[in-house]
Enzyme design. Sequence first.
Site, PDB file in Angstrom:
ATOM      1  N   TYR A   1      30.285  29.048  37.163  1.00 41.89           N
ATOM      2  CA  TYR A   1      29.905  27.797  37.851  1.00 41.89           C
ATOM      3  C   TYR A   1      29.461  28.081  39.281  1.00 41.89           C
ATOM      4  O   TYR A   1      28.348  27.713  39.694  1.00 41.89           O
ATOM      5  CB  TYR A   1      31.079  26.805  37.851  1.00 41.89           C
TER       6      TYR A   1
ATOM      7  N   LYS B   1      25.721  27.724  41.172  1.00 38.71           N
ATOM      8  CA  LYS B   1      25.484  26.862  42.345  1.00 38.71           C
ATOM      9  C   LYS B   1      24.923  27.701  43.512  1.00 38.71           C
ATOM     10  O   LYS B   1      24.044  27.241  44.246  1.00 38.71           O
ATOM     11  CB  LYS B   1      26.778  26.152  42.769  1.00 38.71           C
TER      12      LYS B   1
ATOM     13  N   THR C   1      28.466  23.217  46.897  1.00 39.53           N
ATOM     14  CA  THR C   1      29.925  23.250  46.876  1.00 39.53           C
ATOM     15  C   THR C   1      30.456  24.389  47.746  1.00 39.53           C
ATOM     16  O   THR C   1      29.769  25.409  47.909  1.00 39.53           O
ATOM     17  CB  THR C   1      30.422  23.445  45.429  1.00 39.53           C
ATOM     18  N   ASP C   2      31.678  24.220  48.237  1.00 37.45           N
ATOM     19  CA  ASP C   2      32.293  25.312  49.006  1.00 37.45           C
ATOM     20  C   ASP C   2      32.621  26.515  48.111  1.00 37.45           C
ATOM     21  O   ASP C   2      32.920  27.594  48.609  1.00 37.45           O
ATOM     22  CB  ASP C   2      33.553  24.830  49.735  1.00 37.45           C
ATOM     23  N   GLU C   3      32.555  26.305  46.778  1.00 35.79           N
ATOM     24  CA  GLU C   3      32.911  27.407  45.871  1.00 35.79           C
ATOM     25  C   GLU C   3      31.917  28.561  45.956  1.00 35.79           C
ATOM     26  O   GLU C   3      32.216  29.673  45.517  1.00 35.79           O
ATOM     27  CB  GLU C   3      33.063  26.896  44.430  1.00 35.79           C
TER      28      GLU C   3
ATOM     29  N   PRO D   1      49.577  20.274  32.724  1.00 38.76           N
ATOM     30  CA  PRO D   1      49.351  21.723  32.676  1.00 38.76           C
ATOM     31  C   PRO D   1      48.924  22.294  34.028  1.00 38.76           C
ATOM     32  O   PRO D   1      47.796  22.078  34.474  1.00 38.76           O
ATOM     33  CB  PRO D   1      48.224  21.864  31.643  1.00 38.76           C
ATOM     34  N   VAL D   2      49.821  23.037  34.672  1.00 36.24           N
ATOM     35  CA  VAL D   2      49.512  23.659  35.964  1.00 36.24           C
ATOM     36  C   VAL D   2      49.212  25.134  35.710  1.00 36.24           C
ATOM     37  O   VAL D   2      50.031  25.853  35.139  1.00 36.24           O
ATOM     38  CB  VAL D   2      50.698  23.496  36.940  1.00 36.24           C
TER      39      VAL D   2
HETATM   40  P1  NAD Z   1      29.978  15.428  37.112  1.00 33.95           P
HETATM   41  O1  NAD Z   1      30.150  16.507  36.072  1.00 33.95           O
HETATM   42  O2  NAD Z   1      30.958  14.322  37.177  1.00 33.95           O
HETATM   43  O3  NAD Z   1      28.527  14.756  36.938  1.00 33.95           O
HETATM   44  C1  NAD Z   1      27.377  15.495  36.657  1.00 33.95           C
HETATM   45  C2  NAD Z   1      26.300  14.520  36.181  1.00 33.95           C
HETATM   46  O4  NAD Z   1      25.095  15.272  35.967  1.00 33.95           O
HETATM   47  C3  NAD Z   1      26.633  13.836  34.850  1.00 33.95           C
HETATM   48  O5  NAD Z   1      26.370  12.451  34.942  1.00 33.95           O
HETATM   49  C4  NAD Z   1      25.709  14.503  33.848  1.00 33.95           C
HETATM   50  O6  NAD Z   1      25.323  13.638  32.783  1.00 33.95           O
HETATM   51  C5  NAD Z   1      24.531  14.867  34.730  1.00 33.95           C
HETATM   52  N1  NAD Z   1      23.757  16.008  34.193  1.00 33.95           N
HETATM   53  C6  NAD Z   1      24.235  17.182  33.722  1.00 33.95           C
HETATM   54  N2  NAD Z   1      23.224  17.959  33.300  1.00 33.95           N
HETATM   55  C7  NAD Z   1      22.077  17.265  33.540  1.00 33.95           C
HETATM   56  C8  NAD Z   1      20.698  17.553  33.344  1.00 33.95           C
HETATM   57  N3  NAD Z   1      20.301  18.720  32.801  1.00 33.95           N
HETATM   58  N4  NAD Z   1      19.793  16.623  33.727  1.00 33.95           N
HETATM   59  C9  NAD Z   1      20.186  15.437  34.273  1.00 33.95           C
HETATM   60  N5  NAD Z   1      21.479  15.111  34.461  1.00 33.95           N
HETATM   61  C10 NAD Z   1      22.409  16.018  34.103  1.00 33.95           C
HETATM   62  O7  NAD Z   1      29.878  16.204  38.490  1.00 33.95           O
HETATM   63  P2  NAD Z   1      30.404  15.775  39.946  1.00 33.95           P
HETATM   64  O8  NAD Z   1      31.808  16.195  40.092  1.00 33.95           O
HETATM   65  O9  NAD Z   1      30.006  14.368  40.217  1.00 33.95           O
HETATM   66  O10 NAD Z   1      29.530  16.757  40.848  1.00 33.95           O
HETATM   67  C11 NAD Z   1      28.227  16.359  41.277  1.00 33.95           C
HETATM   68  C12 NAD Z   1      27.633  17.469  42.121  1.00 33.95           C
HETATM   69  O11 NAD Z   1      28.470  17.740  43.238  1.00 33.95           O
HETATM   70  C13 NAD Z   1      27.487  18.797  41.373  1.00 33.95           C
HETATM   71  O12 NAD Z   1      26.270  19.381  41.740  1.00 33.95           O
HETATM   72  C14 NAD Z   1      28.659  19.637  41.875  1.00 33.95           C
HETATM   73  O13 NAD Z   1      28.353  21.002  41.849  1.00 33.95           O
HETATM   74  C15 NAD Z   1      28.802  19.113  43.295  1.00 33.95           C
HETATM   75  N6  NAD Z   1      30.162  19.185  43.880  1.00 33.95           N
HETATM   76  C16 NAD Z   1      31.230  18.680  43.198  1.00 33.95           C
HETATM   77  C17 NAD Z   1      32.495  18.702  43.798  1.00 33.95           C
HETATM   78  C18 NAD Z   1      33.687  18.112  43.095  1.00 33.95           C
HETATM   79  O14 NAD Z   1      34.816  18.238  43.605  1.00 33.95           O
HETATM   80  N7  NAD Z   1      33.546  17.431  41.963  1.00 33.95           N
HETATM   81  C19 NAD Z   1      32.653  19.250  45.077  1.00 33.95           C
HETATM   82  C20 NAD Z   1      31.531  19.751  45.740  1.00 33.95           C
HETATM   83  C21 NAD Z   1      30.280  19.704  45.136  1.00 33.95           C
HETATM   84  P1  TYD Z   2      39.469  21.565  39.205  1.00 31.33           P
HETATM   85  O1  TYD Z   2      39.733  20.108  39.355  1.00 31.33           O
HETATM   86  O2  TYD Z   2      38.982  22.083  37.900  1.00 31.33           O
HETATM   87  O3  TYD Z   2      38.474  21.962  40.398  1.00 31.33           O
HETATM   88  P2  TYD Z   2      37.998  23.445  40.913  1.00 31.33           P
HETATM   89  O4  TYD Z   2      38.447  24.474  39.969  1.00 31.33           O
HETATM   90  O5  TYD Z   2      36.510  23.303  40.927  1.00 31.33           O
HETATM   91  O6  TYD Z   2      38.602  23.595  42.268  1.00 31.33           O
HETATM   92  O7  TYD Z   2      40.815  22.349  39.555  1.00 31.33           O
HETATM   93  C1  TYD Z   2      41.446  22.197  40.824  1.00 31.33           C
HETATM   94  C2  TYD Z   2      42.605  23.175  40.856  1.00 31.33           C
HETATM   95  O8  TYD Z   2      43.581  22.763  39.880  1.00 31.33           O
HETATM   96  C3  TYD Z   2      42.233  24.589  40.487  1.00 31.33           C
HETATM   97  O9  TYD Z   2      42.993  25.488  41.292  1.00 31.33           O
HETATM   98  C4  TYD Z   2      42.635  24.728  39.028  1.00 31.33           C
HETATM   99  C5  TYD Z   2      43.832  23.805  38.940  1.00 31.33           C
HETATM  100  N1  TYD Z   2      44.024  23.150  37.620  1.00 31.33           N
HETATM  101  C6  TYD Z   2      45.284  23.218  37.000  1.00 31.33           C
HETATM  102  O10 TYD Z   2      46.252  23.812  37.513  1.00 31.33           O
HETATM  103  N2  TYD Z   2      45.440  22.586  35.797  1.00 31.33           N
HETATM  104  C7  TYD Z   2      44.420  21.923  35.178  1.00 31.33           C
HETATM  105  O11 TYD Z   2      44.620  21.407  34.060  1.00 31.33           O
HETATM  106  C8  TYD Z   2      43.140  21.862  35.838  1.00 31.33           C
HETATM  107  C9  TYD Z   2      41.989  21.139  35.209  1.00 31.33           C
HETATM  108  C10 TYD Z   2      43.015  22.478  37.057  1.00 31.33           C
END
Ligand code: NAD
Ligand code: TYD
Length: 341
Positions: A153, A157, A125-127, A208-209
């Site tokens: 988190y 990562k 992730t970019d985080e 909720p913002v």
């Molecule tokens: P998500 O939370 O929707 O899905 C995570 C999945 O992993 C779930 O199906 C969960 O059951 C499974 N899981 C959790 N713990 C496990 C374990 N111990 N063993 C096997 N499976 C397990 O997450 P997502 O948003 O789809 O993100 C997927 C990946 O992409 C993550 O690694 C996250 O860090 C990365 N990522 C997410 C975003 C985003 O915007 N969502 C952006 C960049 C990178």
């Molecule tokens: P989120 O979807 O949790 O992704 P990330 O924190 O990994 O970027 O949140 C996106 C942005 O939205 C983040 O700046 C936090 C904000 N946010 C709210 O303002 N209200 C909410 O209820 C949630 C879940 C997130």
Amino acid sequence: MKIIVTGGAGFIGGNFVHHMVNKYPDYEIVNLDLLTYAGNLETLKPVEDRPNYQFVRGDIADRKFVFELFEKERPDMIVNFAAESHVDRSITDPEAFVRTNVMGTTTLLDACREYGIQRYHQVSTDEVYGDLPLDRPDLFFTEETPLHTSSPYSSSKAAADLFVLAYQRTYGLPVTISRCSNNYGPYHFPEKLIPLMISRALADGELPVYGDGANVRDWLHVSDHCGAIDLILHKGRVGEIYNVGGHNERTNLEVVKTILAALDKPESLIRFVKDRPGHDRRYAIDPTKIESELGWKPMYSFDTGIRQTIEWYLANESWWKHIISGEYSRYFEKMYGDRLE
Ligand code: NAD
Ligand code: TYD
């Protein structure tokens, strides 16, 4: 080609499984997922009967289970999506993030060392780069930006990324890493900003913002992320990191207002609530490397992607209503009960 996709019952992993099963009928896709609160087999319904797809339930941090699976399946590639992925949950329970995100990753890497692998791909992730100041719109994350994490988190990562790179350098494991910006699209769990706001607005609930709503995220449609990982697996150079993002920066307030306008709901539903501790201000990806080296280009602008996503949530109410009617409704009370000022 046999690929184990971990976390394939989650948001991005689920979309990636659909992408791979449909695009590569000759590949075998093994979806390994623990089915935590974030895993949902309903996401896999469109592919569950395909001959090139199978689901295995298990924990990536369970060494005995993972080694037995490798022994049985002998995969050619691993794409590791499995993770605890929500920043707010990492603030209340960091340990689960260390276990899955760090120890789960090293367990998979050890299995790759033991059984041999053509490619291990880490979905990062970019985080991991921390945040950028709001008053410097000229700054972007490149692959050379130092790691500088803010939340449990992102720290978990970043730790995982460093192990992946160490296994390449120390043991010669053929790894790649992608670091993508915030995703949105179908099958997104409604605890994250965009699906949460869509589902709350449809129920005429408060939105909720956090803080002042001026935090900026760089949004990418999930299918563009899946396309990028596909390209990296097939054309990416071993040992390399690729940033993935489409220059779609929006403040949270802009995103929320876009959703309200699309659903014809009033802005009076917006409720400013207590800020997230350590809240990152701005994320913004410089995707020059993946664009110039691999020819990747996103297909969705934010405007077309968010419209498609809202339409998907309207057409697939049963998918997300099953989630918010159960365990998740209790989570919402717990997370937001003491945020309301
Ligand atoms: P998500 O939370 O929707 O899905 C995570 C999945 O992993 C779930 O199906 C969960 O059951 C499974 N899981 C959790 N713990 C496990 C374990 N111990 N063993 C096997 N499976 C397990 O997450 P997502 O948003 O789809 O993100 C997927 C990946 O992409 C993550 O690694 C996250 O860090 C990365 N990522 C997410 C975003 C985003 O915007 N969502 C952006 C960049 C990178
Ligand atoms: P989120 O979807 O949790 O992704 P990330 O924190 O990994 O970027 O949140 C996106 C942005 O939205 C983040 O700046 C936090 C904000 N946010 C709210 O303002 N209200 C909410 O209820 C949630 C879940 C997130």
